[in-house]
Scaffold this motif. Structure first.
Motif, PDB file in Angstrom:
ATOM      1  N   ARG A 278      10.050  -7.555 -24.896  1.00 15.12           N
ATOM      2  CA  ARG A 278       8.691  -7.243 -24.461  1.00 15.12           C
ATOM      3  C   ARG A 278       7.851  -8.505 -24.473  1.00 15.12           C
ATOM      4  NH1 ARG A 278       4.174  -5.471 -27.775  1.00 15.12           N
ATOM      5  NH2 ARG A 278       5.564  -5.470 -29.572  1.00 15.12           N
TER       6      ARG A 278
ATOM      7  N   GLU B 153       3.842  -9.955 -24.100  1.00 16.33           N
ATOM      8  CA  GLU B 153       2.410  -9.664 -24.069  1.00 16.33           C
ATOM      9  C   GLU B 153       1.688 -10.885 -23.517  1.00 16.33           C
ATOM     10  OE1 GLU B 153       1.724  -6.771 -27.900  1.00 16.33           O
ATOM     11  OE2 GLU B 153       1.592  -8.936 -28.215  1.00 16.33           O
TER      12      GLU B 153
ATOM     13  N   LEU C  48      -1.969  -7.574 -20.852  1.00 12.83           N
ATOM     14  CA  LEU C  48      -0.848  -7.068 -20.061  1.00 12.83           C
ATOM     15  C   LEU C  48       0.381  -7.053 -20.949  1.00 12.83           C
ATOM     16  CD1 LEU C  48      -1.269  -9.096 -16.737  1.00 12.83           C
ATOM     17  CD2 LEU C  48      -1.900  -6.719 -17.126  1.00 12.83           C
ATOM     18  N   GLU C  49       1.080  -5.951 -20.915  1.00 13.47           N
ATOM     19  CA  GLU C  49       2.318  -5.826 -21.674  1.00 13.47           C
ATOM     20  C   GLU C  49       3.419  -5.513 -20.677  1.00 13.47           C
ATOM     21  OE1 GLU C  49       3.593  -3.668 -25.772  1.00 13.47           O
ATOM     22  OE2 GLU C  49       2.388  -2.488 -24.391  1.00 13.47           O
ATOM     23  N   TYR C  50       4.516  -6.257 -20.759  1.00 10.40           N
ATOM     24  CA  TYR C  50       5.617  -6.056 -19.829  1.00 10.40           C
ATOM     25  C   TYR C  50       6.889  -5.787 -20.608  1.00 10.40           C
ATOM     26  CZ  TYR C  50       8.182  -6.271 -15.530  1.00 10.40           C
ATOM     27  OH  TYR C  50       8.945  -5.929 -14.452  1.00 10.40           O
TER      28      TYR C  50
ATOM     29  N   VAL D 177       8.307  -2.119 -16.858  1.00  9.97           N
ATOM     30  CA  VAL D 177       7.080  -1.344 -17.014  1.00  9.97           C
ATOM     31  C   VAL D 177       5.951  -2.296 -17.362  1.00  9.97           C
ATOM     32  CG1 VAL D 177       5.924   0.372 -18.469  1.00  9.97           C
ATOM     33  CG2 VAL D 177       8.289   0.739 -17.737  1.00  9.97           C
ATOM     34  N   VAL D 178       4.820  -2.170 -16.653  1.00  7.66           N
ATOM     35  CA  VAL D 178       3.618  -2.943 -16.956  1.00  7.66           C
ATOM     36  C   VAL D 178       2.573  -1.992 -17.511  1.00  7.66           C
ATOM     37  CG1 VAL D 178       1.715  -4.317 -16.008  1.00  7.66           C
ATOM     38  CG2 VAL D 178       4.019  -4.605 -15.090  1.00  7.66           C
ATOM     39  N   GLN D 179       1.957  -2.390 -18.629  1.00 11.85           N
ATOM     40  CA  GLN D 179       0.818  -1.664 -19.158  1.00 11.85           C
ATOM     41  C   GLN D 179      -0.334  -2.655 -19.222  1.00 11.85           C
ATOM     42  OE1 GLN D 179       2.125   0.021 -22.889  1.00 11.85           O
ATOM     43  NE2 GLN D 179       3.205   1.666 -21.857  1.00 11.85           N
TER      44      GLN D 179
ATOM     45  N   ARG E 101      -4.598  -3.357 -19.871  1.00 12.38           N
ATOM     46  CA  ARG E 101      -5.812  -2.877 -20.533  1.00 12.38           C
ATOM     47  C   ARG E 101      -6.940  -3.860 -20.250  1.00 12.38           C
ATOM     48  NH1 ARG E 101      -2.381   0.325 -20.924  1.00 12.38           N
ATOM     49  NH2 ARG E 101      -1.491   1.350 -22.730  1.00 12.38           N
TER      50      ARG E 101
END
Length: 175
Positions: free
Chosen positions: A122, A124, A143-145, A151-153, A155
């Motif tokens: 992961r 960040e 951004l978290e990958y 998957v990209v999250q 905020r």
């Protein structure tokens, strides 16, 4: 206690920092990246075998094959078993890039902090975070990958960051 060669501390870190899986499974990365020499430039290195850390400071530039990582400071940490646990690059604009395959666009990421968690695969990107692949972009405070799941999250806020940074995404239509 003998000190492990610097390359033994760096090799797993740089292989793990590779953003190969941002677009393809790791087995499809550019051939030769994993066996390419690791080149590190910095103004200073503080290596602490007992703490399991290597801290590079001052215009840090790390390259291995198509992978490139820069920052004002890069810290590489090992766990109690001696395995790389995570790497942290910081700076006004810490940067990471990788060419996933010869026929695919370069993947690039920026942030004031970039953290790679090896076991979780992961990445960040924190504070003024950006992720670019071809014409597609993701921007935000955080951004978290997830490398394996792609998957990209995103905020607008990140812990410890004062200003909200709205999430923005631009996707190019398929050709």
């Amino acid at each position: 206690m003998t000190r492990p060669p610097l390359a033994s501390l760096l090799a797993p870190a740089l292989l793990g920092l590779s953003l190969t899986a941002l677009t393809t499974p790791p087995a499809q990365a550019l051939e030769g990246d994993a066996s390419a020499p690791i080149e590190v430039e910095a103004n200073q290195l503080d290596l602490d075998d007992r703490a399991g850390t290597a801290i590079y400071t001052g215009d840090v530039d790390i390259r291995q094959g198509s992978m490139h990582l820069t920052g004002d400071r890069v810290e590489i940490r090992r766990n109690a078993s001696g395995e790389l646990s995570h790497a942290i690059a910081t700076g006004e604009r810490a940067y990471i890039e990788q060419q996933p395959a010869p026929d695919e666009p370069l993947v690039r990421g920026w942030g004031r902090t970039i953290v790679y968690y090896v076991a979780e695969r992961r990445v960040e990107l924190i504070d003024r975070a950006e992720l670019h692949q071809g014409g597609d972009t993701f921007d935000g405070g955080y951004l978290e990958y997830f490398l394996d799941r792609r998957v990209v999250q995103a905020r607008s806020e990140a812990e410890g960051v004062q200003e909200r940074q709205r999430v923005r995404m631009t996707l190019q239509p398929e050709q």
